[in-house]
Design a protein around this motif. Sequence first.
Motif, mmCIF file in Angstrom:
data_model
loop_
_atom_site.group_PDB
_atom_site.id
_atom_site.type_symbol
_atom_site.label_atom_id
_atom_site.label_comp_id
_atom_site.label_asym_id
_atom_site.label_seq_id
_atom_site.Cartn_x
_atom_site.Cartn_y
_atom_site.Cartn_z
ATOM 1 N N ASP A 1 0.834 -1.200 0.000
ATOM 2 C CA ASP A 1 0.000 0.000 0.000
ATOM 3 C C ASP A 1 0.870 1.251 0.000
ATOM 4 N N PRO A 2 0.931 2.007 -1.107
ATOM 5 C CA PRO A 2 1.780 3.201 -1.171
ATOM 6 C C PRO A 2 1.304 4.336 -0.275
ATOM 7 N N ALA A 3 0.091 4.220 0.286
ATOM 8 C CA ALA A 3 -0.411 5.247 1.203
ATOM 9 C C ALA A 3 0.023 4.990 2.641
ATOM 10 N N ASP A 4 0.617 3.837 2.904
ATOM 11 C CA ASP A 4 1.077 3.484 4.249
ATOM 12 C C ASP A 4 2.589 3.685 4.303
ATOM 13 N N ASN A 5 3.002 4.865 4.783
ATOM 14 C CA ASN A 5 4.416 5.213 4.763
ATOM 15 C C ASN A 5 5.036 5.221 6.159
ATOM 16 N N ARG A 6 4.518 4.351 7.026
ATOM 17 C CA ARG A 6 5.175 4.145 8.310
ATOM 18 C C ARG A 6 6.489 3.385 8.082
ATOM 19 N N ARG A 7 7.481 3.691 8.854
ATOM 20 C CA ARG A 7 8.803 3.097 8.655
ATOM 21 C C ARG A 7 8.776 1.568 8.748
ATOM 22 N N GLU A 8 7.916 1.022 9.604
ATOM 23 C CA GLU A 8 7.843 -0.433 9.729
ATOM 24 C C GLU A 8 7.299 -1.091 8.467
ATOM 25 N N ASN A 9 6.692 -0.295 7.583
ATOM 26 C CA ASN A 9 6.134 -0.823 6.336
ATOM 27 C C ASN A 9 7.042 -0.572 5.136
ATOM 28 N N LEU A 10 8.208 0.027 5.366
ATOM 29 C CA LEU A 10 9.121 0.356 4.274
ATOM 30 C C LEU A 10 10.394 -0.485 4.363
ATOM 31 N N ARG A 11 10.904 -0.878 3.207
ATOM 32 C CA ARG A 11 12.156 -1.622 3.159
ATOM 33 C C ARG A 11 12.871 -1.302 1.853
ATOM 34 N N VAL A 12 14.177 -1.410 1.875
ATOM 35 C CA VAL A 12 14.980 -1.186 0.670
ATOM 36 C C VAL A 12 14.919 -2.431 -0.198
#
Length: 244
Positions: A139-150
């Motif tokens: 989900d590109p609208a969920d930009n919490r750090r726990e949802n992001l990874r390289v």
Amino acid sequence: MSKMDYTDIIGRRFGRLTVLEYEGIRSSFNEGHGRSYYKCACDCGKEVTVQRHCLLNGRRSSCGVCFSIVDEGNWYRYYDLNGASFIFDPCDLQLVQSHRWRIDDYGYPVSQINGRNYRLPRLIIEPDEDFLVDHINGDPADNRRENLRVAKSIDNQRNMRIPKHNTSGFKGVSFVKEKRRYKAQISINDRSKHIGYFDTPEEAARAYDEAARFFFGEFACVNFPRDGEQGCRRNTEKRVEESA
């Protein structure tokens, strides 16, 4: 021919705008015909005058100068000028407040900085130039750090959700008219790999899921997700609630 009822949209909402009253028809120097105008109230409290056709075709859905950030407890939510939104962590509040954001055609928060467009996830994670930032839950609208990874570009493509042109309702599944059966296939390194034919789309979808887990691991985006896996068509609200 019946006369047009110019009051028919009074009270209706268009994005962040609520139509208050009809203001009449106005003509411009370059146009040979007039256009109908309405006074509208934006959710931010500002009143603006908007053309009827701009409301109906979606070209105007806010006053054009407002945006808002709402504290939702464990995260903040940013609403852009058109009422679209995204969420982010409190630690990134200063970053988000420093720029004006819009949601692009792919659902990502974007801001123009020094004449160049930047997506918010990339500014949060700051990966090396050869890498992308991937949303774990898709989900590109969920930009919490726990949802992001390289991720590498190929990994980012693997966890894409169901494309708009899909007609089976399941990722990796299509109906073959000649065989009257459902085919499951998966793309690996830009090459399509045949999985098999099945009597129902659900059977084919489950076969795709197993292949995706085998080849893609944590980047698999599946039709029937297990705990901790990314589903290819779950909505934003459900994802956020599950991870809260």
